[in-house]
Write a protein that holds these residues in place. Sequence first.
Motif, short mmCIF file in Angstrom:
data_model
loop_
_atom_site.label_atom_id
_atom_site.label_comp_id
_atom_site.label_asym_id
_atom_site.label_seq_id
_atom_site.Cartn_x
_atom_site.Cartn_y
_atom_site.Cartn_z
N CYS A 185 -45.61 -25.44 3.16
CA CYS A 185 -44.98 -26.37 2.64
C CYS A 185 -43.70 -26.63 3.04
O CYS A 185 -42.45 -26.33 3.91
CB CYS A 185 -44.43 -25.54 1.59
SG CYS A 185 -43.46 -26.57 0.22
N LEU A 186 -43.22 -27.84 3.26
CA LEU A 186 -41.94 -28.49 4.13
C LEU A 186 -41.41 -29.30 3.04
O LEU A 186 -41.84 -29.85 1.44
CB LEU A 186 -42.18 -29.70 4.70
CG LEU A 186 -42.74 -29.30 5.54
CD1 LEU A 186 -43.44 -30.34 7.05
CD2 LEU A 186 -42.52 -27.98 6.70
N ALA A 187 -39.95 -28.91 2.90
CA ALA A 187 -38.17 -30.05 2.16
C ALA A 187 -37.77 -30.56 3.07
O ALA A 187 -37.20 -29.97 4.14
CB ALA A 187 -37.73 -28.49 1.85
N LEU A 188 -37.74 -31.68 2.10
CA LEU A 188 -36.20 -32.29 3.09
C LEU A 188 -34.63 -31.73 2.28
O LEU A 188 -35.14 -32.43 0.97
CB LEU A 188 -36.84 -33.52 3.17
CG LEU A 188 -37.70 -34.17 3.87
CD1 LEU A 188 -38.34 -35.28 4.00
CD2 LEU A 188 -37.62 -33.85 5.33
N PHE A 189 -33.91 -31.46 3.56
CA PHE A 189 -32.82 -31.22 2.05
C PHE A 189 -31.65 -31.88 2.83
O PHE A 189 -31.39 -32.47 4.50
CB PHE A 189 -31.57 -29.76 2.74
CG PHE A 189 -30.76 -29.37 1.29
CD1 PHE A 189 -30.79 -30.17 1.09
CD2 PHE A 189 -29.74 -29.76 2.71
CE1 PHE A 189 -29.27 -29.39 0.56
CE2 PHE A 189 -28.65 -28.97 3.11
CZ PHE A 189 -28.11 -29.03 1.63
#
Length: 205
Positions: A185-189
């Motif tokens: 799971c990758l999250a862009l912040f």
Amino acid sequence: RDPYWIMFSLEMMQPQIYAKLVSMHIFDTFGVTLRFKDMFSRGKDCILSDDNYEILQQCNDFMEILDKRLIFFEGTPQLFEDKINEVMPRFGHFEGESFIPNNPSQIVGLFIDHLSLIPGKKEAIDAISRATVTIRNVTGIVSPILIAQFNRDNSNMERLKGGLQEPTKNDFKDSGGPYEDSSVCLALFSPHSHKLSTYRKYNVK
């Protein structure tokens, strides 16, 4: 590895997706920033120049790659599994409950963009997420990539005061099912969207 991509786009139409991909190709190849609005001469002061038109003419080979390797479906994925079953014979065949790929080393990316636009919300999202897990495990060559938005909780005042803006597993909008089903799971912040001047000791002004 002979990569192919299957895309269910619930938000943008195929010409918009192609234009954005061509825009990235142009920047990587020519070092030129050309927005998709400029390509379509859409909007105020957005007129495609002669020079940029010539650059676009040089992207025909890239467009042919997209036509060949990007299998595109628009709109709500109500017939998601039916569409997948239509496509998969290109890449192998079923023997009983087993899938025999034509090329065991092949990679077939499966995009759904984005989950919040699926009608029925949580139940429908969870059903499609479970279906992609089955497809991944049975075929061995399909890599599902489910794109989701965050809810508004990571922007609430208490978290801002505590410097806890970074997304967590509880921040995924509508359902946590896709997170639980994911291998990665990758999250862009974006610090800019939270009006931060520094982030992890980096100056982001």
